[in-house]
Design an enzyme around this catalytic site. Structure first.
Site, PDB file in Angstrom:
ATOM      1  N   HIS A 190     -40.827 -13.485  21.716  1.00 25.19           N
ATOM      2  CA  HIS A 190     -41.841 -14.506  21.956  1.00 25.19           C
ATOM      3  C   HIS A 190     -42.985 -14.424  20.964  1.00 25.19           C
ATOM      4  O   HIS A 190     -43.584 -15.425  20.614  1.00 25.19           O
ATOM      5  CB  HIS A 190     -42.336 -14.416  23.397  1.00 25.19           C
ATOM      6  CG  HIS A 190     -41.441 -15.171  24.320  1.00 25.19           C
ATOM      7  ND1 HIS A 190     -41.126 -14.740  25.577  1.00 25.19           N
ATOM      8  CD2 HIS A 190     -40.778 -16.335  24.145  1.00 25.19           C
ATOM      9  CE1 HIS A 190     -40.309 -15.606  26.149  1.00 25.19           C
ATOM     10  NE2 HIS A 190     -40.077 -16.581  25.304  1.00 25.19           N
ATOM     11  N   GLU A 432     -33.432 -23.449 -26.413  1.00 26.48           N
ATOM     12  CA  GLU A 432     -34.822 -23.022 -26.541  1.00 26.48           C
ATOM     13  C   GLU A 432     -35.082 -22.305 -27.868  1.00 26.48           C
ATOM     14  O   GLU A 432     -36.147 -21.746 -28.084  1.00 26.48           O
ATOM     15  CB  GLU A 432     -35.229 -22.142 -25.351  1.00 26.48           C
ATOM     16  CG  GLU A 432     -34.292 -20.996 -25.037  1.00 26.48           C
ATOM     17  CD  GLU A 432     -34.699 -20.230 -23.777  1.00 26.48           C
ATOM     18  OE1 GLU A 432     -35.819 -20.395 -23.279  1.00 26.48           O
ATOM     19  OE2 GLU A 432     -33.865 -19.422 -23.301  1.00 26.48           O
ATOM     20  N   ASP A 456     -40.048 -21.811 -24.973  1.00 26.29           N
ATOM     21  CA  ASP A 456     -39.664 -21.014 -26.130  1.00 26.29           C
ATOM     22  C   ASP A 456     -39.440 -21.889 -27.353  1.00 26.29           C
ATOM     23  O   ASP A 456     -39.795 -21.503 -28.458  1.00 26.29           O
ATOM     24  CB  ASP A 456     -38.402 -20.199 -25.811  1.00 26.29           C
ATOM     25  CG  ASP A 456     -38.754 -18.940 -25.049  1.00 26.29           C
ATOM     26  OD1 ASP A 456     -39.660 -18.219 -25.511  1.00 26.29           O
ATOM     27  OD2 ASP A 456     -38.160 -18.686 -23.986  1.00 26.29           O
ATOM     28  N   CYS A 503     -36.429 -28.050 -18.467  1.00 30.65           N
ATOM     29  CA  CYS A 503     -37.025 -27.160 -17.471  1.00 30.65           C
ATOM     30  C   CYS A 503     -38.249 -26.416 -17.998  1.00 30.65           C
ATOM     31  O   CYS A 503     -38.834 -25.605 -17.291  1.00 30.65           O
ATOM     32  CB  CYS A 503     -35.987 -26.175 -16.943  1.00 30.65           C
ATOM     33  SG  CYS A 503     -35.386 -25.051 -18.215  1.00 30.65           S
TER      34      CYS A 503
HETATM   35  C1  PEP Z   1     -38.408 -22.052 -21.507  1.00 32.61           C
HETATM   36  O1  PEP Z   1     -38.391 -21.246 -22.441  1.00 32.61           O
HETATM   37  O2  PEP Z   1     -38.797 -23.226 -21.620  1.00 32.61           O
HETATM   38  C2  PEP Z   1     -37.973 -21.639 -20.160  1.00 32.61           C
HETATM   39  C3  PEP Z   1     -37.849 -22.497 -19.187  1.00 32.61           C
HETATM   40  O3  PEP Z   1     -37.721 -20.318 -19.970  1.00 32.61           O
HETATM   41  P1  PEP Z   1     -38.849 -19.198 -19.783  1.00 32.61           P
HETATM   42  O4  PEP Z   1     -40.170 -19.879 -19.631  1.00 32.61           O
HETATM   43  O5  PEP Z   1     -38.438 -18.412 -18.607  1.00 32.61           O
HETATM   44  O6  PEP Z   1     -38.737 -18.424 -21.072  1.00 32.61           O
HETATM   45 MG    MG Z   2     -37.315 -19.424 -22.318  1.00 35.05          MG
END
Ligand code: PEP
Ligand code: MG
Length: 587
Positions: A190, A432, A456, A503
């Site tokens: 609970h 990257e 990167d 990303c």
């Molecule tokens: C990037 O390099 O854009 C990426 C998403 O990876 P990290 O930031 O983890 O190097």
């Molecule tokens: Mg990266």
């Protein structure tokens, strides 16, 4: 890091406040004469009446503070307290064993709760805590010392206890409590139900918690993953500050956008994915209705440990994330070590320029045991969930071919062990590094999907270390050289039919959204806290107009000019109101 079970989701940081466990304290045991039995019966009945009155008051209080169903917990305890069979057993024990009523109450209730604790049904096991709670209340009504629950809880405290009985929980100054951490209890206790309805994060089932946490310790309670950090390092705190901000942001300004679709002004629906670093980030991703996890960085799970996580450990947190997101897809990235991502238990040779030293997939290919362990965990999760594997810092096709070879070996091993996995698990490459971007067509043919990592890419294209504040002015995501490279990656992906997600952090900046869509990107993966702002920007973008914007930007000579163009475009956009809110397409 202490492990337990998340029983009330959320995250919290604060100082520990350890509660002594009153009901564990010694119960007075006395032998009595036959002539004293009646006296003990009277003592029992008046204690039951007092405890009953307390329970009623608590029930009223809780009904007002939280709600009727939670208040019913004490209704159930009143029934236990008033149970005639229990009363008879207590009195029989007093009579037959000639002991004081406290000793009899303690024995009978203990037996009752022990029986429940071994019940196969989790719900019944949870009821054992109620029996203990009634026992404690009855014993204190029989005047055993003052109760610990009257203690003053400092504001912002994280309450740590062996077990939190519902009445203890309810009587704490709840406004002051940020989270609960206990050794005992389960999801059905609970106290856990109460914690959930209060919205207070709670982790239960942390072994020997009282020996491991003392009052005043700094704690981070991750009651999504079910872990507690005791006096954590700055990097862990910063990580959780960010998660807290992500969780907060979902509640604020753009809340109304959570349930509307991610669609451009001209009616194109786009997936909006989340970048996560740990299991509990999936909470923020789900709160913002992410269409999936576009990037699961696994470095954090390595950084919080003092040795490489085992295959089973990795499997456990990844499987839980996949389970939580199911049926949405997840992209697990192989651990990207090297550069600025150093583990204390995995020293790398000193380098004058770590960003250009061994990192990402190159490093993993030299430490195949680390690579294989992680691949085994990923593959095992793939048996039941739509997950794919992403390779970090890919330079060219050899990296991909070598990893594919290791994946095949691991698949053979798993098959031989009778373990299930997805034999055609998609394998993708991070784009990257300039070489990967420039070789996009040949690279795309080697992989199943692509993910553009601008963090990167920008540093390598512009020779500007992303970690170094002195090169910060040169680190320019909007530099036309970066934009041209992005454009050619988009074209390469399109011509080979490979899915491409962006990303890098650039994708989470709403000022960049129209430009990125204009360059042809259609899948964005951003931190959960940025999702709504990006969705807002997508919903205000017309793709034709965005394409025109991108073609102008590509011809400009500097990042400053591109930025000025984007600011101007944002100001001029139809429906752009002064407060940043705007007309948007229908849901
Ligand atoms: C990037 O390099 O854009 C990426 C998403 O990876 P990290 O930031 O983890 O190097
Ligand atoms: Mg990266």
């Amino acid at each position: 890091m202490l492990k337990g079970t998340a029983v009330s989701a959320g995250v919290a940081q604060g100082r520990a406040y350890v509660l002594a466990c009153g009901y564990c304290s010694a119960v007075p045991q006395r032998s009595i004469r036959a002539s004293q039995v009646d006296g003990e019966r009277v003592r029992l009945d008046s204690a039951v009446a007092r405890a009953g009155a307390e329970l009623l008051a608590l029930q009223d209080d809780l009904r007002e503070k939280i709600g009727p169903s939670q208040a019913d917990i004490f209704g159930a305890q009143s029934l236990i307290l008033g149970d005639a069979a229990l009363r008879d057993r207590v009195l029989r024990t007093v009579q037959e064993k000639r002991v004081n009523v406290e000793a009899a109450v303690s024995e009978v209730f203990e037996e009752y709760s022990t029986n429940l604790e071994s019940a196969p049904d989790g719900y019944l096991r949870g009821r054992a805590a109620d029996i203990q709670d009634v026992r404690r209340r009855l014993l204190s009504a029989l005047a055993i010392g003052p109760s610990e629950v009257e203690a003053e809880i400092p504001d912002g405290a994280i309450v740590v206890a062996d077990e939190l009985l519902p009445s203890v929980t309810a009587r704490l100054q709840l406004d002051n409590v940020r989270a609960f951490v206990t050794a005992r209890g389960n999801k059905f206790s609970h106290s856990s139900i109460l914690a959930r309805s209060l919205g207070t994060p709670a982790v239960a089932g942390v072994p020997s918690v009282l020996a491991r946490i003392k009052t005043g310790d700094r704690l981070i309670v991750d009651a999504v993953a079910g872990v507690v950090f005791v006096n954590p390092e700055g990097s862990v705190e910063r990580e959780y500050d960010r998660l807290a901000a992500d969780l907060r942001s979902s509640k604020e300004r753009l809340r109304h956008l959570v349930d509307v679709s991610t669609v451009t002004l001209d009616g194109t629906t786009l997936p909006l994915l989340a970048n996560v670093n740990k299991f509990s980030d999936t909470e923020a991703a789900l709160l913002n209705k992410a269409d999936g996890i576009g990037l699961y960085r696994t470095e954090f799970a390595f950084a919080i440990r003092s040795a490489f996580p085992t295959e089973d450990e990795q499997f456990e947190f990844l499987e839980r994330a996949a389970e939580r997101m199911h049926p949405r897809p997840l992209v697990f990235r192989l651990v990207d070590l090297g550069g600025d991502k150093i583990l204390p238990y995995f020293p790398l040779p000193p380098s004058r320029n770590p960003s250009l030293a061994e990192r990402g997939i190159r490093l993993l290919l030299r430490h195949v045991d680390v690579l294989k362990t992680q691949l085994r965990a990923f593959l095992r999760v793939s048996a039941a969930h739509p997950v794919s594997i992403l390779l970090p810092v890919v330079i060219g096709i050899e990296d991909v071919r070598q990893v594919r070879g290791v994946v095949r070996q691991v698949q053979d091993e798993l098959s031989a062990e009778g373990k299930r996995f997805n034999p055609s698990i998609p394998i993708g490459a991070m784009i990257e590094v300039p070489s990967a971007a420039l070789m996009i067509r040949s690279l795309a043919k080697e992989v199943d999907f692509l993910s553009l990592g601008t963090n990167d890419l920008v540093q390598y294209v512009l020779a500007a270390d992303r970690e170094d504040e002195t090169t910060a002015p040169y680190y320019q995501p909007l530099h036309p050289a970066v934009l041209r490279l992005i454009q050619s990656v988009v074209e390469g992906a399109r011509s080979t039919g490979r899915e491409l997600t962006i990303c890098g952090e650039m994708a989470g900046e709403p000022l960049h959204t129209a430009l990125l869509l204009g360059l042809g990107l259609r899948e964005l993966s951003v931190a959960p806290g940025q999702m709504l702002e990006v969705k807002d920007a997508i919903r205000r973008t017309n793709l034709d107009e965005a394409r025109r914007l991108a073609s102008v930007a590509l011809e400009l000579g500097s990042a400053a000019e591109v930025e000025a163009l984007l600011n101007e475009h944002q100001r001029a956009r139809p429906g752009q109101a002064a407060n940043g809110m705007s007309a948007a397409p229908p849901a």
